[in-house]
Design an enzyme around this catalytic site. Structure first.
Site, mmCIF file in Angstrom:
data_model
loop_
_atom_site.group_PDB
_atom_site.id
_atom_site.type_symbol
_atom_site.label_atom_id
_atom_site.label_comp_id
_atom_site.label_asym_id
_atom_site.label_seq_id
_atom_site.Cartn_x
_atom_site.Cartn_y
_atom_site.Cartn_z
ATOM 1 N N LYS A 22 0.835 -1.211 0.000
ATOM 2 C CA LYS A 22 0.000 0.000 0.000
ATOM 3 C C LYS A 22 0.866 1.256 0.000
ATOM 4 O O LYS A 22 0.642 2.172 -0.791
ATOM 5 C CB LYS A 22 -0.889 -0.006 1.253
ATOM 6 C CG LYS A 22 -1.455 1.335 1.660
ATOM 7 C CD LYS A 22 -2.320 1.192 2.871
ATOM 8 C CE LYS A 22 -2.030 1.988 4.094
ATOM 9 N NZ LYS A 22 -1.437 3.281 4.102
ATOM 10 N N ASN A 23 1.871 1.284 0.880
ATOM 11 C CA ASN A 23 2.652 2.515 1.022
ATOM 12 C C ASN A 23 3.610 2.755 -0.146
ATOM 13 O O ASN A 23 4.200 3.831 -0.248
ATOM 14 C CB ASN A 23 3.419 2.516 2.348
ATOM 15 C CG ASN A 23 2.494 2.740 3.526
ATOM 16 O OD1 ASN A 23 1.308 3.001 3.348
ATOM 17 N ND2 ASN A 23 3.029 2.626 4.736
ATOM 18 N N CYS A 116 -5.787 8.266 8.804
ATOM 19 C CA CYS A 116 -6.004 7.686 10.134
ATOM 20 C C CYS A 116 -5.587 8.682 11.204
ATOM 21 O O CYS A 116 -4.542 9.326 11.093
ATOM 22 C CB CYS A 116 -5.188 6.408 10.302
ATOM 23 S SG CYS A 116 -6.001 4.949 9.670
ATOM 24 N N ARG A 121 0.271 14.448 12.911
ATOM 25 C CA ARG A 121 0.592 14.266 11.495
ATOM 26 C C ARG A 121 0.704 15.597 10.739
ATOM 27 O O ARG A 121 -0.036 15.864 9.783
ATOM 28 C CB ARG A 121 -0.426 13.349 10.817
ATOM 29 C CG ARG A 121 -0.556 12.034 11.507
ATOM 30 C CD ARG A 121 -1.242 11.000 10.679
ATOM 31 N NE ARG A 121 -0.320 10.295 9.815
ATOM 32 C CZ ARG A 121 -0.629 9.237 9.090
ATOM 33 N NH1 ARG A 121 -1.852 8.782 9.099
ATOM 34 N NH2 ARG A 121 0.261 8.649 8.334
ATOM 35 N N ASP A 305 4.014 0.874 12.029
ATOM 36 C CA ASP A 305 2.799 0.238 11.493
ATOM 37 C C ASP A 305 2.606 -1.180 12.020
ATOM 38 O O ASP A 305 1.537 -1.761 11.834
ATOM 39 C CB ASP A 305 2.829 0.227 9.955
ATOM 40 C CG ASP A 305 2.581 1.608 9.386
ATOM 41 O OD1 ASP A 305 2.245 2.519 10.152
ATOM 42 O OD2 ASP A 305 2.731 1.778 8.157
ATOM 43 N N ARG A 397 -8.800 -0.095 4.358
ATOM 44 C CA ARG A 397 -7.892 0.895 3.751
ATOM 45 C C ARG A 397 -6.590 0.244 3.322
ATOM 46 O O ARG A 397 -5.938 0.717 2.393
ATOM 47 C CB ARG A 397 -7.495 1.974 4.782
ATOM 48 C CG ARG A 397 -8.629 2.793 5.287
ATOM 49 C CD ARG A 397 -8.069 3.819 6.237
ATOM 50 N NE ARG A 397 -7.786 4.989 5.433
ATOM 51 C CZ ARG A 397 -8.194 6.212 5.719
ATOM 52 N NH1 ARG A 397 -8.847 6.435 6.823
ATOM 53 N NH2 ARG A 397 -7.927 7.203 4.922
#
Ligand code: UD1
Length: 418
Positions: A22-23, A116, A121, A305, A397
């Site tokens: 995903k990243n 999220c 952030r 993560d 997600r």
């Protein structure tokens, strides 16, 4: 809203094929607007963050279509440089569009990104780095306005090695005039994937994976095909699942070197691990010893993560574990839910003290973010009795077919609408 119903307590056996990362994919999708030609992302995971990002690309005027597992993006007709709040708020990665949209159109207007809620952030490093490249930035009513006919190469020193800021600056400088040097860059493997993709498009990026990335700007980039790297976080999640439930799993499409920090911890707590080419085998029996100390840090340290899944594992290990979360301020939202399942955890600021219990007990829990949701699902799969994990939007997600993969390995888990 949807939830998982889980009947826990069964060991996991079998084979799980890992999705593309995903990243890695999200910045690649942003990079697709750097060229006027078509690009193809092979083996693109159909997770909701990717779908959200394709929505943003369509808003810009790109033509996007799926063919099986491949995603085709043609941005030849893209003309819009504005990303409205409704789209940006859904997805933190919308912020990557700043770099690529400025590079392509000389301006960008984007609502402050969402994603999220795991801490403050901020995006100050993204913005100050872009300013170094000559981008004029103003902020009004929740929007960031950027203008710069063509970014200029510059030296940028990041205050901390932010993954997103490193990627955004690579994107913004790929077509800049002159050379950009990003120092104290993040070293995550996903940044190497972005470098490789841009270079496949005719770009000149080097040094990714190290602390200094050098981007020589080129006038134009062309179309390309690319298969992203395997998802090290998805792989890590299933390895931790095996450590929690016991059993024997073989993971394919993994790069074991990307998982060194986790594999080291799992070996320490006496999981048997084998790695060969793009496969990892894990075998676990009996109760695990506690990992004692798990401290998150930028790559190659222990990934934030995987902190939530690792915390869930520590709950049922023998002995006490301290988990220190160094990257994000509010990344312990899974803790109260784990306590509902019988875990013994005390949180003080960025540290959690976990005293292992023999097993967790089934309970009704709520996922509050992506990785926390995955951790609660693992807790449920390993627990005695029935659990429900509510609000699967977060899990969707980042994990494609999470419950199918767990079920194929013997877990009793199904998805129902609430
Ligand atoms: C990326 C990953 C996310 C992962 C994180 C850390 C993607 C899409 N997401 O997120 O899954 O958890 O890396 O490995 O790749 N910071 C600032 N100012 C900034 C930017 C960051 O202070 O402008 C701080 C953050 O608050 C945080 C730290 O830097 O404490 C690291 O954040 P960063 O590496 O930027 O994470 P993301 O790119 O958001």
């Amino acid at each position: 809203m949807e939830k998982f119903i889980v009947e826990g307590g069964r060991p996991l056996y079998g084979h799980i094929d890992i999705q593309s990362a995903k990243n890695a994919v999200l910045p690649l999708l942003a990079a697709s607007v750097l060229t006027e030609e078509a690009v193809i992302i092979h083996k693109c995971p159909r997770i909701s963050d990717v779908v959200g990002m394709t929505g943003i690309l369509e808003e810009l005027g790109c033509a996007v279509r799926w063919e099986g597992g491949d995603l085709y993006i043609d941005s030849s007709a893209a003309a819009n440089h504005e990303i409205p709040a409704a789209l940006a708020k859904e997805l933190r990665s919308s912020v990557f569009m700043l770099g690529s949209v400025i590079a392509r159109f000389g301006r960008a207007r984007i609502a402050y990104p969402g994603g999220c809620d795991i801490g403050l952030r901020p995006i100050d490093l993204h913005l100050s780095g872009l300013r170094r490249l000559g981008v004029e930035i103003s902020e009004d009513g929740g929007y960031i306005d950027c203008a710069c006919p063509r970014p200029q190469g510059a030296e940028v020193l990041l205050d901390c090695p932010s993954v997103g800021a490193t990627e955004n600056l690579i994107l913004a400088s790929a077509r800049a005039e002159g050379t950009t040097v990003i120092r104290n860059a993040a070293r995550e493997p996903e940044i190497v994937d972005l470098q490789n993709f841009i270079n496949r498009m005719g770009g000149r990026v080097k040094g990714a994976g190290g602390a200094t990335v050098v981007v020589e700007g080129v006038r134009k980039l062309h179309g390309a095909e690319f298969t992203p790297m395997p998802d090290r976080i998805e792989a890590g999640t299933f390895l931790i699942a095996a450590a929690m439930c016991g059993g024997k799993l073989a993971l394919t499409n993994v790069q074991p070197a990307h998982l060194d920090a986790l594999l080291h911890k799992l070996r320490e707590i006496s999981c048997k691990i084998g790695a060969e080419g793009d496969k990892i085998y894990i075998e676990c029996a009996g109760r695990r010893l506690s990992p004692k100390l798990v401290e998150t840090s930028p790559y190659p340290g222990f990934p934030t993560d995987l902190q939530a899944p690792m915390t869930a594992l520590a709950c049922i290990c023998e002995g006490a574990t301290v988990v220190v979360e160094n990257l994000f301020e509010t990344r312990f939202k899974h803790v109260p839910e784990l306590i509902r399942m019988g875990a013994d955890i005390t949180v003080r600021g960025r540290a959690a003290l976990i005293r292992g219990v023999r097993s967790l007990q089934g309970a009704d829990v709520i996922a509050g973010d992506l990785r926390g949701g995955a951790a609660l699902t693992l807790a449920a799969v390993s627990a005695e009795g029935e659990s429900t994990v509510t609000d699967l939007r977060f899990i969707d997600r980042g994990y494609s077919g999470f419950e199918y993969k767990l079920r194929a390995a013997g877990a009793r888990i199904r998805r129902v609408r609430v």
